[in-house]
Design an enzyme around this catalytic site. Structure first.
Site, PDB file in Angstrom:
ATOM      1  N   HIS A  89       2.408   1.634  -2.808  1.00  0.00           N
ATOM      2  CA  HIS A  89       1.448   2.075  -1.792  1.00  0.00           C
ATOM      3  C   HIS A  89       0.893   3.442  -2.189  1.00  0.00           C
ATOM      4  O   HIS A  89       1.650   4.404  -2.295  1.00  0.00           O
ATOM      5  CB  HIS A  89       2.133   2.171  -0.432  1.00  0.00           C
ATOM      6  CG  HIS A  89       2.473   0.834   0.166  1.00  0.00           C
ATOM      7  ND1 HIS A  89       1.907   0.368   1.321  1.00  0.00           N
ATOM      8  CD2 HIS A  89       3.310  -0.139  -0.269  1.00  0.00           C
ATOM      9  CE1 HIS A  89       2.385  -0.838   1.590  1.00  0.00           C
ATOM     10  NE2 HIS A  89       3.245  -1.172   0.646  1.00  0.00           N
ATOM     11  N   CYS A 116      -4.000  -0.567   2.941  1.00  0.00           N
ATOM     12  CA  CYS A 116      -3.116  -0.199   4.038  1.00  0.00           C
ATOM     13  C   CYS A 116      -3.943   0.177   5.266  1.00  0.00           C
ATOM     14  O   CYS A 116      -4.863   0.987   5.185  1.00  0.00           O
ATOM     15  CB  CYS A 116      -2.249   0.957   3.560  1.00  0.00           C
ATOM     16  SG  CYS A 116      -1.934   2.240   4.745  1.00  0.00           S
ATOM     17  N   GLU A 117      -3.613  -0.445   6.389  1.00  0.00           N
ATOM     18  CA  GLU A 117      -4.422  -0.217   7.585  1.00  0.00           C
ATOM     19  C   GLU A 117      -4.154   1.138   8.230  1.00  0.00           C
ATOM     20  O   GLU A 117      -4.909   1.578   9.086  1.00  0.00           O
ATOM     21  CB  GLU A 117      -4.210  -1.343   8.603  1.00  0.00           C
ATOM     22  CG  GLU A 117      -2.849  -1.350   9.266  1.00  0.00           C
ATOM     23  CD  GLU A 117      -2.698  -2.519  10.243  1.00  0.00           C
ATOM     24  OE1 GLU A 117      -3.460  -3.490  10.139  1.00  0.00           O
ATOM     25  OE2 GLU A 117      -1.799  -2.436  11.105  1.00  0.00           O
ATOM     26  N   HIS A 118      -3.088   1.797   7.829  1.00  0.00           N
ATOM     27  CA  HIS A 118      -2.770   3.092   8.430  1.00  0.00           C
ATOM     28  C   HIS A 118      -3.510   4.241   7.766  1.00  0.00           C
ATOM     29  O   HIS A 118      -3.788   5.257   8.393  1.00  0.00           O
ATOM     30  CB  HIS A 118      -1.262   3.366   8.342  1.00  0.00           C
ATOM     31  CG  HIS A 118      -0.441   2.314   9.038  1.00  0.00           C
ATOM     32  ND1 HIS A 118       0.682   1.756   8.481  1.00  0.00           N
ATOM     33  CD2 HIS A 118      -0.619   1.725  10.237  1.00  0.00           C
ATOM     34  CE1 HIS A 118       1.171   0.859   9.323  1.00  0.00           C
ATOM     35  NE2 HIS A 118       0.406   0.823  10.380  1.00  0.00           N
ATOM     36  N   HIS A 119      -3.782   4.101   6.479  1.00  0.00           N
ATOM     37  CA  HIS A 119      -4.398   5.207   5.735  1.00  0.00           C
ATOM     38  C   HIS A 119      -5.684   4.807   5.004  1.00  0.00           C
ATOM     39  O   HIS A 119      -6.306   5.641   4.358  1.00  0.00           O
ATOM     40  CB  HIS A 119      -3.409   5.762   4.707  1.00  0.00           C
ATOM     41  CG  HIS A 119      -2.129   6.276   5.318  1.00  0.00           C
ATOM     42  ND1 HIS A 119      -0.990   5.521   5.406  1.00  0.00           N
ATOM     43  CD2 HIS A 119      -1.836   7.463   5.885  1.00  0.00           C
ATOM     44  CE1 HIS A 119      -0.031   6.226   5.992  1.00  0.00           C
ATOM     45  NE2 HIS A 119      -0.514   7.406   6.300  1.00  0.00           N
ATOM     46  N   CYS A 141      -0.719   5.395  -0.461  1.00  0.00           N
ATOM     47  CA  CYS A 141      -0.547   6.388   0.613  1.00  0.00           C
ATOM     48  C   CYS A 141       0.800   7.089   0.487  1.00  0.00           C
ATOM     49  O   CYS A 141       0.976   8.195   0.985  1.00  0.00           O
ATOM     50  CB  CYS A 141      -0.713   5.743   1.987  1.00  0.00           C
ATOM     51  SG  CYS A 141       0.420   4.403   2.332  1.00  0.00           S
ATOM     52  N   GLN A 197       2.036  -4.629   4.718  1.00  0.00           N
ATOM     53  CA  GLN A 197       2.605  -5.575   3.753  1.00  0.00           C
ATOM     54  C   GLN A 197       3.415  -6.686   4.424  1.00  0.00           C
ATOM     55  O   GLN A 197       3.395  -7.838   3.979  1.00  0.00           O
ATOM     56  CB  GLN A 197       3.467  -4.792   2.759  1.00  0.00           C
ATOM     57  CG  GLN A 197       3.907  -5.636   1.564  1.00  0.00           C
ATOM     58  CD  GLN A 197       4.726  -4.831   0.573  1.00  0.00           C
ATOM     59  OE1 GLN A 197       4.515  -3.624   0.418  1.00  0.00           O
ATOM     60  NE2 GLN A 197       5.669  -5.473  -0.089  1.00  0.00           N
TER      61      GLN A 197
HETATM   62 ZN    ZN Z   1      -0.385   3.654   4.386  1.00  0.00          ZN
END
Ligand code: ZN
Length: 204
Positions: free
Chosen positions: A145, A76-79, A147, A117
């Site tokens: 996920h 995941c690119e956010h976390h 995260c 995703q």
């Molecule tokens: Zn994430």
């Protein structure tokens, strides 16, 4: 592309987390994390054409081709935490097919990057469309996920489901339903573009 600068950063990160980067268990961690991240993002350096080009065949076959339950692992690119699950792919050939064994490798090319995703799902579908111009292509991905699961956000066991339906799979509900039945999806998912359920929060 990767330099020892990355190891220095990881060492700094460990210290910022309150750890002692020099203690025995962590001494080689920067080296291991660098190697691990390098592998998990190797999709940036992979060439789609090299993966599939010698496996495109002209055939006289126009029935649905399905490859289901492809395991995938992405980040995941956010976390920068993993998300992983199953990918199901179908297409209806026009004149060309892709060697079956190449399809999971195509999934790897796009999974081994920093992703969301939805984009991952679209990239796989669009690449198949671009490479063999099928009558239609469908991709469904179901993922957990970390995260969400590890941080206790929403329901820990929830799945995120995304889909991309192109050509006949978008235009014909019958074709779409045939695919969804074949991959044993639930009836609630048969309405076309599927809702993304329980995606992780982007903020934070
Ligand atoms: Zn994430």
């Amino acid at each position: 592309m990767y330099t020892s600068g990355m190891r220095d950063l990881i060492r700094k990160l460990l210290a910022d987390l309150g750890e002692d980067p020099d203690r025995e268990g962590l001494v080689d961690t920067p080296k291991r994390v660098e190697a691990s991240l390098k592998f998990l993002t190797s999709g940036y350096r992979a060439e789609v054409d090299k993966v599939i080009n010698n496996a495109l065949f002209t055939v006289d076959y126009s029935e649905m081709v399905i490859v289901k339950d492809i395991d995938f692992f992405s980040m995941c690119e956010h976390h920068l935490l993993p998300f992983f699950g199953k990918c199901h792919i179908a297409y209806i050939p026009n004149t060309k097919v892709i060697g079956l064994s190449k399809i999971p490798r195509l999934v790897d090319v796009f999974s081994r990057r920093l992703q969301v995703q939805e984009r991952l799902t679209n990239q796989i579908a669009q690449t198949i469309e671009e490479k063999i111009q099928p009558v239609g292509v469908a991709v469904v991905m179901e993922a957990t996920h970390l995260c969400m699961a590890m941080r206790g956000v929403e329901k820990q066991r929830s799945f995120a489901v995304t889909s991309a339906m192109l050509g006949a799979f978008r235009n014909s509900s019958r074709t779409r339903m045939e695919f969804l039945e074949l991959i044993n999806q639930r009836p609630a998912m048969m309405g076309g573009m599927l809702p993304v359920t329980g995606m992780h929060p982007v903020e934070e």
